[in-house]
Design a protein around this motif. Structure first.
Motif, PDB file in Angstrom:
ATOM      1  N   GLN A  44       0.846  -1.182   0.000  1.00  0.00           N
ATOM      2  CA  GLN A  44       0.000   0.000   0.000  1.00  0.00           C
ATOM      3  C   GLN A  44       0.885   1.236   0.000  1.00  0.00           C
ATOM      4  O   GLN A  44       1.977   1.211   0.569  1.00  0.00           O
ATOM      5  CB  GLN A  44      -0.870   0.058   1.257  1.00  0.00           C
TER       6      GLN A  44
ATOM      7  N   ARG B  20       0.506   5.437   0.899  1.00  0.00           N
ATOM      8  CA  ARG B  20      -0.407   6.395   1.505  1.00  0.00           C
ATOM      9  C   ARG B  20       0.363   7.653   1.855  1.00  0.00           C
ATOM     10  O   ARG B  20       1.515   7.590   2.261  1.00  0.00           O
ATOM     11  CB  ARG B  20      -1.020   5.780   2.752  1.00  0.00           C
ATOM     12  N   ALA B  21      -0.286   8.768   1.705  1.00  0.00           N
ATOM     13  CA  ALA B  21       0.309  10.057   2.069  1.00  0.00           C
ATOM     14  C   ALA B  21      -0.667  10.776   2.986  1.00  0.00           C
ATOM     15  O   ALA B  21      -1.864  10.512   2.959  1.00  0.00           O
ATOM     16  CB  ALA B  21       0.566  10.888   0.818  1.00  0.00           C
ATOM     17  N   GLU B  22      -0.155  11.670   3.824  1.00  0.00           N
ATOM     18  CA  GLU B  22      -1.002  12.468   4.714  1.00  0.00           C
ATOM     19  C   GLU B  22      -0.776  13.935   4.412  1.00  0.00           C
ATOM     20  O   GLU B  22       0.364  14.377   4.473  1.00  0.00           O
ATOM     21  CB  GLU B  22      -0.667  12.173   6.175  1.00  0.00           C
ATOM     22  N   PRO B  23      -1.769  14.705   4.089  1.00  0.00           N
ATOM     23  CA  PRO B  23      -3.139  14.307   3.831  1.00  0.00           C
ATOM     24  C   PRO B  23      -3.240  13.515   2.534  1.00  0.00           C
ATOM     25  O   PRO B  23      -2.531  13.795   1.571  1.00  0.00           O
ATOM     26  CB  PRO B  23      -3.906  15.616   3.756  1.00  0.00           C
ATOM     27  N   ASP B  24      -4.111  12.523   2.554  1.00  0.00           N
ATOM     28  CA  ASP B  24      -4.214  11.560   1.457  1.00  0.00           C
ATOM     29  C   ASP B  24      -4.821  12.184   0.208  1.00  0.00           C
ATOM     30  O   ASP B  24      -5.929  12.698   0.243  1.00  0.00           O
ATOM     31  CB  ASP B  24      -5.058  10.366   1.908  1.00  0.00           C
TER      32      ASP B  24
ATOM     33  N   GLY C 148      -4.737  10.277  -2.660  1.00  0.00           N
ATOM     34  CA  GLY C 148      -4.984   9.123  -3.527  1.00  0.00           C
ATOM     35  C   GLY C 148      -3.699   8.393  -3.855  1.00  0.00           C
ATOM     36  O   GLY C 148      -2.616   8.967  -3.829  1.00  0.00           O
ATOM     37  N   GLY C 149      -3.825   7.137  -4.125  1.00  0.00           N
ATOM     38  CA  GLY C 149      -2.666   6.323  -4.472  1.00  0.00           C
ATOM     39  C   GLY C 149      -3.084   5.110  -5.281  1.00  0.00           C
ATOM     40  O   GLY C 149      -4.244   4.697  -5.238  1.00  0.00           O
TER      41      GLY C 149
ATOM     42  N   ALA D 181       1.710   7.689  -4.876  1.00  0.00           N
ATOM     43  CA  ALA D 181       0.889   8.346  -3.865  1.00  0.00           C
ATOM     44  C   ALA D 181       0.920   9.845  -4.122  1.00  0.00           C
ATOM     45  O   ALA D 181       1.929  10.385  -4.574  1.00  0.00           O
ATOM     46  CB  ALA D 181       1.405   8.045  -2.457  1.00  0.00           C
ATOM     47  N   ARG D 182      -0.193  10.474  -3.827  1.00  0.00           N
ATOM     48  CA  ARG D 182      -0.299  11.923  -3.988  1.00  0.00           C
ATOM     49  C   ARG D 182      -0.633  12.548  -2.636  1.00  0.00           C
ATOM     50  O   ARG D 182      -1.433  12.012  -1.888  1.00  0.00           O
ATOM     51  CB  ARG D 182      -1.375  12.258  -5.012  1.00  0.00           C
ATOM     52  N   ILE D 183      -0.027  13.692  -2.356  1.00  0.00           N
ATOM     53  CA  ILE D 183      -0.313  14.430  -1.138  1.00  0.00           C
ATOM     54  C   ILE D 183      -1.376  15.469  -1.482  1.00  0.00           C
ATOM     55  O   ILE D 183      -1.197  16.275  -2.396  1.00  0.00           O
ATOM     56  CB  ILE D 183       0.954  15.111  -0.587  1.00  0.00           C
TER      57      ILE D 183
END
Length: 96
Positions: free
Chosen positions: A40, A42-46, A48-49, A76-78
């Motif tokens: 998986q 994941r980025a914060e703030p999410d 999308g990935g 992943a995108r922030i």
């Protein structure tokens, strides 16, 4: 027409902030126990990935693989905090 739609969708997607590409060649491998492998991103703030994997040959329940190739592409995108209603931290110190 389908090719044009795909090009437009790809152009509309923002570039990934985090990207992982792996190409693995396994001369011989053995699975010691049943289970599931999962990757998986994941980025914060999410924002999308996606994760895409390709395996050749497919395992199909075999416990031993020979001459296998595995390709992984994960992105992943922030998310922009201003769009999600969160305040962006600047990391600056108090000027007093």
């Amino acid at each position: 027409m389908i090719a044009t739609a795909l090009l437009l969708l790809q152009a509309a997607a923002p570039p990934a902030d985090i990207e992982l590409r792996a190409h693995v060649f396994v001369r011989e491998g053995q699975v010691a126990s049943r289970g599931e492998a999962r990757l998986q991103v994941r980025a914060e703030p999410d924002g999308g990935g996606t994760v895409e994997t390709r395996r050749q040959p497919e395992a199909r329940g075999q416990t031993r693989l020979r001459q296998a190739t595995i390709d992984v592409h994960a992105e992943a995108r922030i998310a922009d905090p201003r769009q999600s209603g969160e305040q962006q931290e600047t990391g600056t110190s108090d000027p007093r």
